[in-house]
Motif scaffolding. Structure first.
Motif, PDB file in Angstrom:
ATOM      1  N   GLN A   1       2.382   3.258  -3.199  1.00  0.00           N
ATOM      2  CA  GLN A   1       1.598   4.178  -4.019  1.00  0.00           C
ATOM      3  C   GLN A   1       1.932   5.634  -3.701  1.00  0.00           C
TER       4      GLN A   1
ATOM      5  N   HIS B   1      -0.530  -0.583 -10.097  1.00  0.00           N
ATOM      6  CA  HIS B   1      -1.471  -0.272  -9.024  1.00  0.00           C
ATOM      7  C   HIS B   1      -1.478  -1.362  -7.962  1.00  0.00           C
ATOM      8  N   HIS B   2      -1.683  -0.939  -6.725  1.00  0.00           N
ATOM      9  CA  HIS B   2      -1.865  -1.864  -5.613  1.00  0.00           C
ATOM     10  C   HIS B   2      -3.151  -2.651  -5.846  1.00  0.00           C
TER      11      HIS B   2
ATOM     12  N   HIS C   1      -0.988   5.387  -7.986  1.00  0.00           N
ATOM     13  CA  HIS C   1      -0.215   4.325  -8.641  1.00  0.00           C
ATOM     14  C   HIS C   1       1.145   4.217  -7.969  1.00  0.00           C
ATOM     15  N   VAL C   2       1.900   3.167  -8.307  1.00  0.00           N
ATOM     16  CA  VAL C   2       3.205   2.950  -7.687  1.00  0.00           C
ATOM     17  C   VAL C   2       4.132   4.114  -8.039  1.00  0.00           C
TER      18      VAL C   2
ATOM     19  N   TRP D   1       0.833  -1.198   0.000  1.00  0.00           N
ATOM     20  CA  TRP D   1       0.000   0.000   0.000  1.00  0.00           C
ATOM     21  C   TRP D   1       0.873   1.255   0.000  1.00  0.00           C
TER      22      TRP D   1
END
Length: 143
Positions: free
Chosen positions: A21, A72-73, A26-27, A18
């Motif tokens: 992000q 994305h997570h 997004h990452v 988590w």
């Protein structure tokens, strides 16, 4: 188009935390490089064993990173890792991070081995060279 890695690429799931992000959901680009590092360590341990990783210090000399789409997570992330070149004191590692069948990030890193006494580049030992050669896919790129 669905991603297809080279047939001999090492494959491993990578967990997106988590905290990876950013404010855009997004990452974060810097955190993506940590995911690349995690994939490279898993691949190195698979190819040569963790004891070999500790025999000689290694440093990243350069990285060429291409961000193709956000990660994305919550969706599974898969890393594909292979060797693209083995030199005298260094080798190049290709990393592709794929999510939902789509290439999100590709990275080519040059790793240099160091003599633990002098901190100067040292030749890749034959045992490591042999292990890396099994993962060598010269010129290969996932599509």
């Amino acid at each position: 188009m669905s991603y297809t890695p080279p047939s001999s690429a090492f494959q491993t799931p990578i967990t997106i935390r988590w905290s990876d992000q950013d404010i855009n959901g997004h990452v974060n680009n810097a955190r993506a490089l940590t995911l690349v590092e995690e994939a490279r360590i898993k691949a190195s341990d698979y190819w040569a064993g963790s004891a070999e990783r500790h025999r000689f210090p290694r440093v990243v000399r350069s990285m060429d990173v291409q961000f193709h789409r956000p990660m994305h997570h919550g969706s599974e992330l898969t890393a594909y890792v292979w060797i693209t070149r083995i030199g005298n004191t260094s080798y190049a590692v290709r990393h592709d991070l794929v999510q939902e069948g789509t290439l999100c990030l590709s990275c080519e890193a040059v790793i240099v081995l160091l003599d633990p006494q002098t901190d100067r580049p040292t030749p890749v030992p034959e045992t490591l060279r042999t292990a890396l050669a099994k993962a060598l896919c010269e010129g290969a790129k996932g599509n």
